[in-house]
Write a protein that holds these residues in place. Structure first.
Motif, mmCIF file in Angstrom:
data_model
loop_
_atom_site.group_PDB
_atom_site.id
_atom_site.type_symbol
_atom_site.label_atom_id
_atom_site.label_comp_id
_atom_site.label_asym_id
_atom_site.label_seq_id
_atom_site.Cartn_x
_atom_site.Cartn_y
_atom_site.Cartn_z
ATOM 1 N N VAL A 1 0.845 -1.183 0.000
ATOM 2 C CA VAL A 1 0.000 0.000 0.000
ATOM 3 C C VAL A 1 0.892 1.248 0.000
ATOM 4 C CG1 VAL A 1 -0.236 -0.047 2.525
ATOM 5 C CG2 VAL A 1 -1.885 1.229 1.154
ATOM 6 N N SER B 1 0.424 4.520 1.026
ATOM 7 C CA SER B 1 -0.486 5.399 1.770
ATOM 8 C C SER B 1 0.158 6.730 2.174
ATOM 9 C CB SER B 1 -0.977 4.675 3.035
ATOM 10 O OG SER B 1 0.126 4.296 3.852
ATOM 11 N N TYR C 1 -4.541 -2.239 -0.581
ATOM 12 C CA TYR C 1 -4.850 -1.503 0.647
ATOM 13 C C TYR C 1 -5.270 -2.528 1.686
ATOM 14 C CZ TYR C 1 -9.762 -2.090 -0.738
ATOM 15 O OH TYR C 1 -10.974 -2.614 -1.111
#
Length: 755
Positions: free
Chosen positions: A115, A117, A167
């Motif tokens: 991920v 992020s 995710y």
């Protein structure tokens, strides 16, 4: 009369089982243990689940592994890649380079088990702004605009490519509060569809509180994403992975599911819900793979799929990310493949334990799901299997209980080992051949616990049991007969003796057809209600019950003890049985909606009576030609439409007080001498009955003289009498003989060629 027993001082458990206290002492504990094991299986405590996991792991290791489809590969950020490219996390332009190379290789889809992020802190533009906050004004010379922001560079590479971002969902409310802020996910791309009849109630799939998402600009460019959560079992081994998790009221796909959808152009994905026979709901994820057809992935009620691992770590082709980035990989190694980008580098800690390997890169779970879908081969453990396991637990427990009640512990132990091995074989066969996981744990535990407990109880109880003959014969003979046998044990010899006895056979007509109308429980209840009074009538008339043959009863008189006037007692027993049946039929009609009819055959003759068998196991019974004749006679009751048929010998010996009607002279199958048979009529020989029987005798005489036309007139006139079926049978015979006269050697004996 079937009795299994031992000779001498050694007593047989079958005989002693007639003691009610002994029966309860074995059956009730066995029943209690079986019920307890069923409850344990129903409640699934943690310790049982832990053991069940281990049994499943063993079965999975034994499962043959099919060849790989060749359409799934893993691009690995391994130790070699970290040595060449640098430690993780990389600058995003390195990731963009990797994705660009994969697109050039012509992969069908790329799932990223990671991920993004946080913004890339190594972007030149971000470094310039950070330095500006410190009062340092840094400018770029010769640096293209597109390389100033690594996140934007990665987003540009994601646009239009076959890429699926990763995710993960969070489930703790406090930890999820920050994750919910600004988290943007692509559309779930899953449609919930319910089968007709499926209740419209909330799904039981896991519900996330928040999500750690990719950067918004990456999500906007990539447009495809899937979660990579995995939920190890209590022993930290990954056996199931969720393919869908609920978030904000919608089901979202996993990374593997989203990558498959992306690879085949998103032709449709449906979370299909249907009602199962047990009141719950079954789910499956249905993916359209275009030319490969529709795939229906079986899910449990939590939206998880059981992983059918194809082997230990690195079963799938692993390609170093460094080799991809440097173009050192042959085109055919990646062209058209579904690729998952993950890491096996030890320092990155993306390692999971599986039933086949204690140290397996987590990315292989996604690769395994894709391989299962592409090959259309799934392991299933649906609710049906759980109920089958529950049923087998009860059956195995009751089976070993009954075995312990009737058989020596040594033989029960041997049969229990065979049954246990059979259960294991069935479980392995079910997994290997049917792709169906049927756990043998609870049935095997019920088998082992019941055998151990009941062996101990049986040992204690057998030490206290001393009665033998009373228990062996008590249910078949009157107490006086049993007492005499106990007083004269020499009667229990294998050789037997020749003796004249009265033999009775009775059978329920059309019992197979009757059984088809009832449940097994009702069939047992019906037989119990019928056989109990019938056998009681045999013993009340000093008879000996020989055996039950399904719904048939065999009995005899004048053995093992002499019974004065036994032919008359046998006839009176038959009459009482018919009267008792008329009374029983009133209840049968009310409870079951039908009545039953029986046929009874009686014969008097010499037989061999005694205990026949081996030294250790024998039956007290009668054998001989006259026994077979009586059995044939009972079978003829259907042919002549009579409830009772007796031989001439029985009629002559029964004495006065009965109204007899001659039926025929027959040659039964297996006999060479004709026999005259009779039936018994209700009422005294007077009035209309006397007139009917006199006309019948006259017609029968004319028939045997060959005057078939005269006999036909008499039989047709008698057809309206109570015995009309018999008369109709003779009328039909006359018509046949009129049309086809018999030869001069006709002896007026009807030969029956079937039993």
């Amino acid at each position: 009369m079937s009795r299994n027993h031992k000779t001498g001082a050694e007593t047989g458990f079958w005989a002693r089982l007639r003691d009610v206290r002994l029966w309860l002492a074995l059956f009730l504990p066995g029943l209690a243990v079986t019920a307890g094991m069923c409850f344990v299986h129903w409640s699934q405590p943690g310790w049982l689940a832990f053991l069940d996991y281990k049994v499943y792991d063993v079965l999975l290791r034994q499962r043959p592994k099919p060849p790989l489809s060749g359409r799934v590969a893993v691009v690995d950020i391994d130790e070699k890649t970290l040595a060449e490219v640098g430690q993780w996390p990389w600058p995003r332009y390195q990731t963009a380079l990797l994705l660009g190379r994969l697109k050039q290789y012509g992969v069908s889809a790329v799932g990223m088990d990671m991920v993004f992020s946080e913004p890339d802190q190594t972007s030149p533009e971000r470094i310039r702004r950070q330095l500006g906050a410190l009062g340092v004004d840094m400018g770029f010379t010769g640096l293209p605009e597109g390389l100033r922001d690594n996140d934007k560079l990665l987003a540009d590479n994601l646009a239009g490519g076959p890429f699926v971002l990763g995710y993960f969902f969070t489930f703790d409310r406090q930890d999820s509060a920050a994750a919910r802020e600004g988290c943007q996910l692509p559309p779930p791309r899953l449609t919930v569809r319910r089968a007709p009849g499926a209740a419209d109630r909330p799904l039981q799939i896991s519900q996330a509180e928040g999500a750690v998402c990719p950067l918004p600009e990456l999500t906007a460019s990539g447009r495809w994403a899937g979660f990579f959560n995995s939920f190890p079992d209590h022993d930290n081994i990954v056996r199931w992975v969720p393919l869908t998790i609920g978030y904000k009221g919608a089901p979202y796909p996993s990374l593997a599911a989203a990558t498959l959808m992306r690879a085949f152009g998103d032709k449709g994905a449906v979370l299909f819900v249907e009602q199962n026979p047990y009141g719950g709901q079954d789910m499956s994820l249905r993916l359209d793979l275009g030319e490969m057809g529709m795939r229906s992935i079986p899910l449990d009620r939590h939206g998880r799929v059981l992983l059918d691992y194809r082997g230990p770590a690195r079963t799938f082709p692993y390609i170093s990310a460094a080799d991809v980035m440097q173009g050192r990989v042959p085109q055919e190694a990646l062209a058209g493949k579904i690729v998952f980008v993950g890491t096996s580098a030890r320092g990155l800690q993306d390692v999971r334990a599986t039933p086949l390997d204690q140290s397996c890169p987590g990315v292989e779970a996604h690769a395994t799901v894709a391989e299962m879908v592409l090959t259309d081969r799934f392991l299933r453990h649906p609710i049906d299997g759980w109920y089958i396991e529950l049923l087998l637990t009860g059956l195995f427990g009751l089976w070993v209980t009954v075995q312990m009640m009737f058989t020596r512990s040594l033989w029960v132990g041997a049969s229990a080992l065979l049954a246990g091995a059979g259960m294991w074989w069935v479980s392995a066969w079910s997994m290997n051949a049917m792709d169906f996981h049927l756990s043998p744990l609870a049935p095997l535990m019920a088998l082992a616990v019941n055998f151990t407990l009941l062996t101990f109880l049986k040992f204690l109880l057998e030490e206290r049991q001393k009665r033998f003959i009373q228990s062996a014969f008590g249910h078949y003979l009157s107490p006086a007969v049993v007492d005499q046998i106990v007083a004269e044990p020499d009667k229990l010899t294998l050789t037997g003796e020749e003796k004249e006895v009265s033999v009775l056979f009775s059978d329920v007509r059309g019992f197979t057809t009757i059984s088809e109308k009832l449940s097994p429980t009702q069939v047992v209840a019906l037989l119990h209600e019928y056989l109990t009074p019938m056998t009681r009538l045999v013993t009340e008339h000093s008879g000996t019950l020989d055996k039950f043959i399904g719904d048939a009863v065999m009995a005899f008189w004048n053995a093992p003890l002499d019974v004065p006037g036994h032919p008359r007692e046998a006839v009176l027993t038959a009459l009482d049985m018919l009267r008792e049946l008329d009374r029983l039929n009133q209840g049968f009609k009310a409870r079951y909606g039908f009545e039953i009819s029986i046929g009874i055959g009686l014969h008097l003759g010499s037989v061999r009576v005694g205990n026949f068998g081996s030294e250790d196991l024998f039956d007290y019974t009668i054998i001989g030609d006259n026994v077979n004749l009586c059995s044939r006679l009972e079978g003829l009751t259907k042919f002549y439409h009579q409830r009772l048929l007796v031989t001439q010998a029985m009629r002559d010996a029964a004495g006065e007080g009965f109204t007899w009607q001659e039926v025929d002279r027959v040659l039964v199958k297996g006999k060479h001498e004709p026999v005259t048979i009779h039936t018994l009529r209700d009422g005294a020989l007077e009035g209309e009955l006397r007139d009917e029987l006199e006309r019948w005798a006259h017609g029968l005489s004319r028939y045997r003289e060959g005057c078939f036309r005269e006999a036909l007139e008499i039989f047709e006139a008698l057809g309206r009498a109570p015995g009309g079926d018999l008369y109709g049978l003779y009328a039909e015979r006359c018509r046949n003989y009129i049309a086809n006269p018999p030869g001069p050697d006709w002896v007026c004996v009807f030969e029956h060629t079937s039993k």
